[in-house]
Design a protein around this motif. Sequence first.
Motif, PDB file in Angstrom:
ATOM      1  N   GLY A 122      10.896 -13.699  -4.938  1.00 20.65           N
ATOM      2  CA  GLY A 122       9.333 -13.654  -5.112  1.00 20.65           C
ATOM      3  C   GLY A 122       8.868 -14.459  -7.223  1.00 20.65           C
ATOM      4  N   SER A 123       8.108 -15.267  -6.794  1.00 20.36           N
ATOM      5  CA  SER A 123       7.323 -15.294  -8.611  1.00 20.36           C
ATOM      6  C   SER A 123       6.656 -13.703  -8.812  1.00 20.36           C
ATOM      7  CB  SER A 123       6.075 -16.232  -7.874  1.00 20.36           C
ATOM      8  OG  SER A 123       4.427 -16.006  -7.683  1.00 20.36           O
ATOM      9  N   ARG A 124       6.560 -14.251 -10.277  1.00 17.81           N
ATOM     10  CA  ARG A 124       6.190 -12.789 -11.538  1.00 17.81           C
ATOM     11  C   ARG A 124       4.217 -12.363 -10.589  1.00 17.81           C
ATOM     12  NH1 ARG A 124       8.645 -14.729 -14.220  1.00 17.81           N
ATOM     13  NH2 ARG A 124      10.124 -13.015 -15.210  1.00 17.81           N
ATOM     14  N   LYS A 125       2.835 -13.886 -10.307  1.00 17.76           N
ATOM     15  CA  LYS A 125       2.434 -14.034 -10.252  1.00 17.76           C
ATOM     16  C   LYS A 125       2.064 -13.251  -8.745  1.00 17.76           C
ATOM     17  CE  LYS A 125      -1.881 -16.295  -9.515  1.00 17.76           C
ATOM     18  NZ  LYS A 125      -2.224 -18.108  -9.121  1.00 17.76           N
ATOM     19  N   LYS A 126       2.711 -13.973  -7.925  1.00 20.74           N
ATOM     20  CA  LYS A 126       3.187 -13.182  -6.419  1.00 20.74           C
ATOM     21  C   LYS A 126       3.444 -11.334  -6.443  1.00 20.74           C
ATOM     22  CE  LYS A 126       5.183 -14.304  -1.054  1.00 20.74           C
ATOM     23  NZ  LYS A 126       5.686 -14.900  -1.023  1.00 20.74           N
ATOM     24  N   PHE A 127       4.578 -11.146  -6.698  1.00 24.93           N
ATOM     25  CA  PHE A 127       4.281  -9.379  -7.018  1.00 24.93           C
ATOM     26  C   PHE A 127       2.986  -8.615  -7.316  1.00 24.93           C
ATOM     27  CE2 PHE A 127       6.424  -5.925  -9.165  1.00 24.93           C
ATOM     28  CZ  PHE A 127       6.928  -5.839  -7.839  1.00 24.93           C
ATOM     29  N   ALA A 128       2.909  -9.298  -9.043  1.00 24.54           N
ATOM     30  CA  ALA A 128       1.086  -9.233  -9.191  1.00 24.54           C
ATOM     31  C   ALA A 128       0.483  -8.513  -8.816  1.00 24.54           C
ATOM     32  CB  ALA A 128       0.811  -9.550 -10.525  1.00 24.54           C
ATOM     33  N   SER A 129       0.352  -9.362  -7.932  1.00 24.35           N
ATOM     34  CA  SER A 129      -0.602  -9.074  -5.877  1.00 24.35           C
ATOM     35  C   SER A 129      -0.669  -8.410  -5.479  1.00 24.35           C
ATOM     36  CB  SER A 129      -0.813  -9.911  -5.843  1.00 24.35           C
ATOM     37  OG  SER A 129      -1.631 -10.075  -4.623  1.00 24.35           O
ATOM     38  N   LEU A 130       0.933  -8.534  -5.164  1.00 21.23           N
ATOM     39  CA  LEU A 130       1.449  -7.063  -4.180  1.00 21.23           C
ATOM     40  C   LEU A 130       1.601  -5.445  -5.071  1.00 21.23           C
ATOM     41  CD1 LEU A 130       4.821  -9.294  -2.881  1.00 21.23           C
ATOM     42  CD2 LEU A 130       2.894  -8.272  -1.418  1.00 21.23           C
ATOM     43  N   ALA A 131       1.528  -5.850  -6.220  1.00 26.92           N
ATOM     44  CA  ALA A 131       2.039  -4.167  -6.687  1.00 26.92           C
ATOM     45  C   ALA A 131       0.584  -4.123  -6.793  1.00 26.92           C
ATOM     46  CB  ALA A 131       2.536  -4.092  -8.636  1.00 26.92           C
ATOM     47  N   ALA A 132      -0.829  -4.517  -7.310  1.00 26.76           N
ATOM     48  CA  ALA A 132      -1.301  -3.839  -7.194  1.00 26.76           C
ATOM     49  C   ALA A 132      -2.121  -2.797  -5.569  1.00 26.76           C
ATOM     50  CB  ALA A 132      -2.873  -5.378  -7.079  1.00 26.76           C
ATOM     51  N   ARG A 133      -1.800  -4.508  -4.597  1.00 33.00           N
ATOM     52  CA  ARG A 133      -1.876  -3.464  -3.339  1.00 33.00           C
ATOM     53  C   ARG A 133      -1.344  -2.021  -3.015  1.00 33.00           C
ATOM     54  NH1 ARG A 133      -2.007  -8.992  -1.056  1.00 33.00           N
ATOM     55  NH2 ARG A 133      -0.137  -8.137   0.311  1.00 33.00           N
ATOM     56  N   LEU A 134      -0.215  -2.145  -3.121  1.00 29.82           N
ATOM     57  CA  LEU A 134       0.584  -1.243  -2.742  1.00 29.82           C
ATOM     58  C   LEU A 134       0.373  -0.464  -3.580  1.00 29.82           C
ATOM     59  CD1 LEU A 134       4.220  -2.432  -3.031  1.00 29.82           C
ATOM     60  CD2 LEU A 134       3.270  -1.916  -0.966  1.00 29.82           C
ATOM     61  N   THR A 135       0.024  -0.012  -5.207  1.00 31.96           N
ATOM     62  CA  THR A 135      -0.621   1.081  -6.028  1.00 31.96           C
ATOM     63  C   THR A 135      -2.500   0.900  -5.309  1.00 31.96           C
ATOM     64  OG1 THR A 135      -1.445  -0.169  -7.758  1.00 31.96           O
ATOM     65  CG2 THR A 135       0.992   0.420  -7.791  1.00 31.96           C
ATOM     66  N   ALA A 136      -2.706   0.163  -4.889  1.00 36.01           N
ATOM     67  CA  ALA A 136      -4.039   0.266  -4.229  1.00 36.01           C
ATOM     68  C   ALA A 136      -3.583   2.195  -3.054  1.00 36.01           C
ATOM     69  CB  ALA A 136      -4.788  -0.411  -4.375  1.00 36.01           C
ATOM     70  N   ASP A 137      -2.948   1.411  -2.519  1.00 34.75           N
ATOM     71  CA  ASP A 137      -2.686   2.557  -1.220  1.00 34.75           C
ATOM     72  C   ASP A 137      -2.120   3.188  -1.344  1.00 34.75           C
ATOM     73  OD1 ASP A 137      -4.661   0.558   0.580  1.00 34.75           O
ATOM     74  OD2 ASP A 137      -2.398  -0.735   0.644  1.00 34.75           O
ATOM     75  N   GLY A 138      -1.987   3.420  -2.463  1.00 30.46           N
ATOM     76  CA  GLY A 138      -1.454   5.193  -2.299  1.00 30.46           C
ATOM     77  C   GLY A 138      -0.099   5.154  -3.316  1.00 30.46           C
ATOM     78  N   LEU A 139       0.285   4.267  -3.486  1.00 34.81           N
ATOM     79  CA  LEU A 139       2.273   4.058  -4.092  1.00 34.81           C
ATOM     80  C   LEU A 139       2.017   4.555  -4.792  1.00 34.81           C
ATOM     81  CD1 LEU A 139       4.085   0.984  -1.880  1.00 34.81           C
ATOM     82  CD2 LEU A 139       4.567   3.984  -1.149  1.00 34.81           C
ATOM     83  N   PRO A 140       2.757   5.787  -5.788  1.00 35.33           N
ATOM     84  CA  PRO A 140       2.733   6.164  -7.344  1.00 35.33           C
ATOM     85  C   PRO A 140       3.864   4.804  -8.324  1.00 35.33           C
ATOM     86  CG  PRO A 140       4.137   6.997  -6.176  1.00 35.33           C
ATOM     87  CD  PRO A 140       4.078   6.173  -4.795  1.00 35.33           C
ATOM     88  N   GLU A 141       2.605   4.634  -9.648  1.00 37.07           N
ATOM     89  CA  GLU A 141       3.011   3.014 -10.295  1.00 37.07           C
ATOM     90  C   GLU A 141       3.831   3.450 -10.911  1.00 37.07           C
ATOM     91  OE1 GLU A 141       0.000   2.912 -13.326  1.00 37.07           O
ATOM     92  OE2 GLU A 141      -1.618   2.832 -11.901  1.00 37.07           O
ATOM     93  N   GLU A 142       4.837   4.944 -10.721  1.00 40.47           N
ATOM     94  CA  GLU A 142       5.913   4.790 -11.760  1.00 40.47           C
ATOM     95  C   GLU A 142       7.027   3.932 -10.220  1.00 40.47           C
ATOM     96  OE1 GLU A 142       4.681   8.051 -10.791  1.00 40.47           O
ATOM     97  OE2 GLU A 142       3.504   7.496 -12.235  1.00 40.47           O
ATOM     98  N   ALA A 143       7.094   3.974  -8.874  1.00 39.95           N
ATOM     99  CA  ALA A 143       7.500   3.587  -7.947  1.00 39.95           C
ATOM    100  C   ALA A 143       7.641   2.457  -7.890  1.00 39.95           C
ATOM    101  CB  ALA A 143       7.547   4.749  -6.665  1.00 39.95           C
TER     102      ALA A 143
END
Length: 189
Positions: free
Chosen positions: A144-165
């Motif tokens: 997927g695109s960088r933009k799409k992943f950035a949005s998904l990554a923000a949701r994942l970390t906001a939901d408590g997944l560690p930023e390092e992961a």
Amino acid sequence: AAIAAIAARQPQFVSLRPEELLSAEGLKAGDERHGVRFARNGCPSKGSMDIFIEPVLPRPRLVIFGAVPVALALADLAGRFDLHRTLAAPGLTNGTAEVVQDGFALDTNDGAQHFIVVATQGKGDEAGLRAALAAGAEHVAFVGSRKKFASLAARLTADGLPEEAVARIKAPAGLHIHAITPEEIALSI
């Protein structure tokens, strides 16, 4: 040495020698020189022996989450490289790889290296990324695109997944070779 070979996924070369011979060569047990690890042979025969240990490991496993054209092209191409392939996509029927039809579940406790590619194109991106991270695979990539992943990554970390992961995820997946077709994208991955 066998445990070290399996852990490193690399062959080991061990040379057993009497302590006097090791000392004469300026070595001691545990030293390594030119890829050879030296050990003391305490046997009264005072003999020497070289041992080559090559780990026999399970085939690397490529798990592809998704049933989109890129996922299918990747499964097809990976078959030419002796990877154990698993397509994980509900409702998918395909003859190119093992198919998991009950979602994004994965067991990585089989001793093999695991590479996970999430290629869901909006149909399970977040679920696929969560499952990939939970599996503990050596390599996780997102198609997927960088933009799409950035949005998904923000949701994942906001939901408590560690930023390092989340930062371990390679996104976009593959090398930048100006790929356009599913087959080209599969090759880049």
